[in-house]
Design a protein around this motif. Structure first.
Motif, PDB file in Angstrom:
ATOM      1  N   GLN A  84     -14.867 -10.307   4.354  1.00 15.97           N
ATOM      2  CA  GLN A  84     -15.373 -11.190   3.310  1.00 15.97           C
ATOM      3  C   GLN A  84     -16.223 -10.421   2.305  1.00 15.97           C
ATOM      4  O   GLN A  84     -16.154 -10.680   1.098  1.00 15.97           O
ATOM      5  N   PHE A  85     -17.024  -9.477   2.800  1.00 12.09           N
ATOM      6  CA  PHE A  85     -17.879  -8.701   1.909  1.00 12.09           C
ATOM      7  C   PHE A  85     -17.041  -7.905   0.912  1.00 12.09           C
ATOM      8  O   PHE A  85     -17.331  -7.881  -0.291  1.00 12.09           O
ATOM      9  N   ILE A  86     -15.988  -7.254   1.395  1.00 13.08           N
ATOM     10  CA  ILE A  86     -15.140  -6.449   0.515  1.00 13.08           C
ATOM     11  C   ILE A  86     -14.416  -7.334  -0.495  1.00 13.08           C
ATOM     12  O   ILE A  86     -14.269  -6.983  -1.668  1.00 13.08           O
ATOM     13  N   ARG A  87     -13.999  -8.521  -0.071  1.00 11.48           N
ATOM     14  CA  ARG A  87     -13.246  -9.401  -0.956  1.00 11.48           C
ATOM     15  C   ARG A  87     -14.136 -10.126  -1.963  1.00 11.48           C
ATOM     16  O   ARG A  87     -13.697 -10.408  -3.083  1.00 11.48           O
ATOM     17  N   ARG A  88     -15.392 -10.436  -1.587  1.00 12.14           N
ATOM     18  CA  ARG A  88     -16.232 -11.280  -2.435  1.00 12.14           C
ATOM     19  C   ARG A  88     -17.308 -10.520  -3.201  1.00 12.14           C
ATOM     20  O   ARG A  88     -17.943 -11.092  -4.089  1.00 12.14           O
ATOM     21  N   ALA A  89     -17.541  -9.259  -2.876  1.00 16.93           N
ATOM     22  CA  ALA A  89     -18.609  -8.511  -3.541  1.00 16.93           C
ATOM     23  C   ALA A  89     -18.331  -8.408  -5.034  1.00 16.93           C
ATOM     24  O   ALA A  89     -17.212  -8.109  -5.451  1.00 16.93           O
ATOM     25  N   LYS A  90     -19.353  -8.684  -5.840  1.00 15.44           N
ATOM     26  CA  LYS A  90     -19.211  -8.581  -7.295  1.00 15.44           C
ATOM     27  C   LYS A  90     -19.527  -7.183  -7.795  1.00 15.44           C
ATOM     28  O   LYS A  90     -19.077  -6.803  -8.867  1.00 15.44           O
ATOM     29  N   ALA A  91     -20.341  -6.427  -7.054  1.00 12.27           N
ATOM     30  CA  ALA A  91     -20.596  -5.029  -7.385  1.00 12.27           C
ATOM     31  C   ALA A  91     -19.548  -4.183  -6.662  1.00 12.27           C
ATOM     32  O   ALA A  91     -19.477  -4.207  -5.433  1.00 12.27           O
ATOM     33  N   PRO A  92     -18.717  -3.435  -7.381  1.00  6.89           N
ATOM     34  CA  PRO A  92     -17.569  -2.769  -6.744  1.00  6.89           C
ATOM     35  C   PRO A  92     -17.913  -1.501  -5.984  1.00  6.89           C
ATOM     36  O   PRO A  92     -17.102  -1.045  -5.171  1.00  6.89           O
TER      37      PRO A  92
END
Length: 333
Positions: free
Chosen positions: A155-163
């Motif tokens: 979820q963190f990888i999919r939803r993070a706004k900072a790439p």
């Protein structure tokens, strides 16, 4: 881009990859192992990628201009997308190309590709690289935990706004798995004296890098297209809008990230028909202040007052996911 947003993890990964790339190249020159060459190119690509992320973070801080009135926050997404292309082409495709040729040559000559000298060098280099890469990966995990919260890693990888952090996490993870695959190929080549194992290890590294590059490209493409606020932030914005006595209801609302730390909010809300223009202006100012207090990254806000029409509410408005927004339901506040 602050250290807390991934700068520390990027610098740690850059330092590790520069050192690893140099030692791998030396090992390749001594042993002519294709796995070592693939891993060398992989480390060079990763080093370039970290430099690109740092450059993107720096350029994204430029002030808005008439040609770019919303600023340059999305430049971080562009550079993250370039990283996925570099990883795919320079890392993955090169490894697959090298594996194909080594496999063909090993079939022609079973002794071709065998490591005949400096047997201990590739194993020592790979073990040392695993230790250095583990330090970089540990730093990325530690930095990610500051913002991950209760979300799973997926979820963190999919939803993070900072790439930056998802990119470094996937690169470091791929690097560790790649080193294990290289150690597997080199080890079996040393044991059997057959270069086919080295070619297999190289091919596995190539497939791994291509897979990670595709995942990065898909996620950064979504950010480039413009993602809305998280459900938590959207709910906080709605509560902030409805908190004022003058806001009768939210007719519709849209949000979009202009960058990882900059959110655009556009909303149309209903006011009472007996409000004066001065009252409406005051209510808009108060609503903007409440939104910024609730969600500090909401820096660009456009609010449009309107009169709620029951007949318009009979046709439900849909959110981006095709569902009716809770704030657009016919029932009032």
């Amino acid at each position: 881009m602050s250290t807390g947003e991934g700068g520390k993890a990027i610098i740690a990964a850059l330092a590790a990859n520069l050192g690893i790339a140099a030692t791998k190249f030396v090992a390749f020159l001594l042993t002519q192992s294709s796995s070592m060459l693939a891993e060398s190119i992989h480390s060079v690509a990763d080093s370039g990628n970290q430099a690109l992320l740092l450059l993107g973070g720096r350029r994204s801080r430029r002030a808005a201009t008439p040609d770019h009135p919303f600023g340059y926050g999305r430049e971080r997404y562009i550079y993250a997308f370039i990283v996925s292309i570099v990883l795919f082409s320079l890392g993955g495709l090169f490894a697959l190309y090298e594996a194909y040729h080594k496999w063909h040559e090993a079939h022609t000559d079973p002794n071709h590709g065998a490591i005949t000298s400096w047997h201990w060098v590739p194993v020592a280099v790979l073990v040392a690289a695993i230790l250095m890469e583990s330090f970089s990966f540990r730093t990325a995990i530690k930095e990610s935990n500051h913002t991950r919260g209760d979300a799973s890693w997926r979820q963190f990888i999919r939803r993070a706004k900072a790439p930056e952090l998802p990119v470094v996490l996937l690169e470091d993870f791929g690097a560790l798995i790649g080193l294990v695959l290289a150690l597997f190929g080199v080890g079996l080549t040393l044991i059997t004296g057959h270069g086919l194992w080295d070619a297999l290890g190289t091919g596995a590294i190539g497939l791994l890098l291509v897979s990670i590059a595709v995942i990065l490209a898909v996620e950064t493409k979504s950010l480039l297209l413009g993602e809305g606020a998280s459900p938590q932030d959207q709910a906080a914005i709605e509560r902030a809008l409805l908190d004022g006595e003058a806001v009768d209801r939210i007719i519709h609302m849209r949000t979009m990230h202009l960058g990882p730390e900059e959110l655009l909010v556009a909303a149309k809300f209903a006011v009472r028909t007996d409000e004066t223009a001065a009252d409406v202006v005051r209510h808009i100012d108060e609503a903007e202040a409440r939104i910024r207090a609730a969600v500090p990254i909401a820096r660009v806000i456009y609010l449009e007052p309107d009169v709620f029409r029951p007949e318009a509410a009979a046709t439900p408005k849909s959110g981006f996911d095709g569902t009716q927004l809770a704030s657009e339901a016919p029932t009032g506040k």
